[in-house]
Enzyme design. Structure first.
Site, short mmCIF file in Angstrom:
data_model
loop_
_atom_site.label_atom_id
_atom_site.label_comp_id
_atom_site.label_asym_id
_atom_site.label_seq_id
_atom_site.Cartn_x
_atom_site.Cartn_y
_atom_site.Cartn_z
N SER A 1 45.43 28.01 29.22
CA SER A 1 44.91 26.96 28.35
C SER A 1 45.81 26.88 27.11
CB SER A 1 43.48 27.33 27.93
OG SER A 1 43.04 26.53 26.87
N TYR B 1 37.48 33.81 24.81
CA TYR B 1 38.18 32.82 25.65
C TYR B 1 39.69 32.88 25.38
CZ TYR B 1 39.15 28.33 27.95
OH TYR B 1 39.64 27.33 28.78
N1 NAD Z 1 38.33 21.46 30.54
C1 NAD Z 1 39.24 21.80 29.68
O1 NAD Z 1 39.38 21.15 28.62
C2 NAD Z 1 40.16 22.96 29.93
C3 NAD Z 1 41.27 23.11 29.09
C4 NAD Z 1 42.12 24.18 29.32
C5 NAD Z 1 41.89 25.06 30.37
N2 NAD Z 1 40.81 24.88 31.17
C6 NAD Z 1 40.60 25.86 32.24
O2 NAD Z 1 40.60 25.19 33.48
C7 NAD Z 1 39.80 25.90 34.43
C8 NAD Z 1 38.81 24.95 35.07
O3 NAD Z 1 37.92 24.50 34.07
P1 NAD Z 1 37.12 23.12 34.16
O4 NAD Z 1 37.32 22.43 32.91
O5 NAD Z 1 37.44 22.45 35.44
O6 NAD Z 1 35.63 23.71 34.13
P2 NAD Z 1 34.37 23.46 35.08
O7 NAD Z 1 33.26 24.12 34.40
O8 NAD Z 1 34.28 22.05 35.46
O9 NAD Z 1 34.78 24.29 36.39
C9 NAD Z 1 34.80 25.70 36.42
C10 NAD Z 1 34.41 26.15 37.82
O10 NAD Z 1 34.48 27.58 37.84
C11 NAD Z 1 33.34 28.04 38.53
N3 NAD Z 1 32.97 29.39 38.10
C12 NAD Z 1 32.51 29.78 36.88
N4 NAD Z 1 32.19 31.07 36.90
C13 NAD Z 1 32.47 31.53 38.15
C14 NAD Z 1 32.33 32.77 38.79
N5 NAD Z 1 31.84 33.85 38.17
N6 NAD Z 1 32.71 32.88 40.09
C15 NAD Z 1 33.19 31.81 40.78
N7 NAD Z 1 33.32 30.59 40.22
C16 NAD Z 1 32.96 30.46 38.93
C17 NAD Z 1 32.22 27.06 38.16
O11 NAD Z 1 31.13 27.12 39.07
C18 NAD Z 1 32.98 25.75 38.18
O12 NAD Z 1 32.94 25.16 39.47
C19 NAD Z 1 39.15 27.03 33.64
O13 NAD Z 1 39.87 28.22 33.85
C20 NAD Z 1 39.27 26.59 32.19
O14 NAD Z 1 39.28 27.68 31.31
C21 NAD Z 1 39.93 23.86 30.98
#
Ligand code: NAD
Length: 305
Positions: free
Chosen positions: A178, A191
């Site tokens: 991130s 985080y």
């Molecule tokens: N959305 C943003 O702005 C953003 C920015 C930078 C990085 N990210 C990173 O991108 C990745 C995806 O995030 P997103 O925004 O799609 O979030 P999201 O919440 O839409 O998806 C996250 C997924 O991870 C799964 N998950 C959570 N805990 C889990 C566990 N213990 N075991 C198995 N699965 C699990 C959830 O069920 C969900 O389907 C993450 O690593 C997040 O940190 C997101």
């Protein structure tokens, strides 16, 4: 002091460094459609966190590129919904319900995947969670869970699937970090720590693969705000983030697939995110802190009630 061999080695290194600087600059300005892209259509891709957001968009995009996809998520319903969407256009998807915070489960399900589906060519560590609490407000168990899902799981999946990649000398490992893995933010200590660790893990893993002369490649992804349920959680807690510009998960997924196909090792989205690395290296710490504070998005803690 230096023998001829050492001097020649130094010259060779300088030439290669210059070559990589020039080729990176060319790559940065050349449209992706003009660049050489490796074929991943025969690979099986495993995506963790495939039940929502970026993971879902990535799984769909990889399936559209012809990959057989293996979907891992703790949320069975979300995971099955992703699989249904993939099967609707004729793609191949295998779902596994798994808690990424549990090391033994990761090894057990990985063995199951290897025997039921086969070797993994593209491993994408995308599952993630966020707490959005100051260090003193955040319960110990939440901090531990954040590190387990966002960081430790990347070690276990890599240890589970890398041996078969090494055997074939073929594969690609992607880890979702991130922009919070490049600059610290208030209210996100766990985080940020988990994402900084992922950046370090992939950097060191890449060095190991280079040292061992492997053809396996890596990509670290550092996006800013992406329009997903995780971002909605952030926006519901952090008032100043309400107007934060967000990227669509489909766009982010496409850029990640392009990065895999062009063997790009670091992908920051949007491009302005690369400036975090440059500014941190150049500016005095207090100046950088001032910039981060006034550009917003770093004060999650102070905005919370
Ligand atoms: N959305 C943003 O702005 C953003 C920015 C930078 C990085 N990210 C990173 O991108 C990745 C995806 O995030 P997103 O925004 O799609 O979030 P999201 O919440 O839409 O998806 C996250 C997924 O991870 C799964 N998950 C959570 N805990 C889990 C566990 N213990 N075991 C198995 N699965 C699990 C959830 O069920 C969900 O389907 C993450 O690593 C997040 O940190 C997101």
């Amino acid at each position: 002091m230096f023998n001829l061999e050492t001097i020649l080695e130094m010259i060779k290194t300088m030439v290669m460094v210059f070559y990589f600087i020039v080729s990176s600059m060319v790559k940065a300005v050349l449209p992706v459609s003009w660049q050489y892209k490796k074929d991943i259509s025969k690979d099986t891709a495993l995506v963790t966190g495939a039940g929502s957001g970026i993971g879902r968009a990535l799984a769909i995009s990889l399936a559209k590129h012809g990959c057989k996809v293996v979907l891992w998520d703790i949320n069975e319903e979300g995971n099955e919904a992703t699989a249904s969407e993939i099967k609707r256009f004729g793609g191949h998807a295998h779902t596994y319900t798994i808690d990424m915070s549990k090391r033994e489960d990761i090894y057990k399900v990985a063995d199951q995947v290897l025997s039921e589906v086969g070797v993994i060519g593209v491993l994408i560590n995308c599952a993630g969670i966020v707490n959005i609490k100051s260090i003193l407000q955040c319960p110990d168990a939440h901090i531990e869970k954040c590190m387990q899902v966002n960081t430790m799981a990347h070690f276990w999946t890599t240890k589970a699937f890398l041996p078969a990649m090494i055997e074939r000398d073929h594969g690609h490992i992607v880890s979702m970090a991130s922009s919070a893995g490049l600059a610290g933010m208030a209210g996100l200590t766990d985080y940020c720590a988990s994402k900084f660790a992922v950046v370090g893990l992939l950097e060191a893993l890449t060095m190991e693969l280079i040292a061992e002369k492997r053809s396996i490649r890596t990509t670290t992804v550092c996006p800013m705000a992406v329009d997903t349920p995780m971002m909605n959680q952030f926006k519901s807690l952090v008032e100043t983030s309400e107007d934060m510009p967000t990227m669509k998960p489909d766009y982010v997924a496409q850029r990640i697939v392009d990065a895999i196909r062009t063997n790009q090792e670091l992908l920051c989205l949007p491009r302005s995110c690369y400036s975090l690395i440059v500014l941190k290296a150049l500016l005095p710490t207090r100046a950088m802190q001032m910039l981060l504070t006034t550009t917003g998005g770093v004060n999650a803690m102070t905005d919370k009630d």
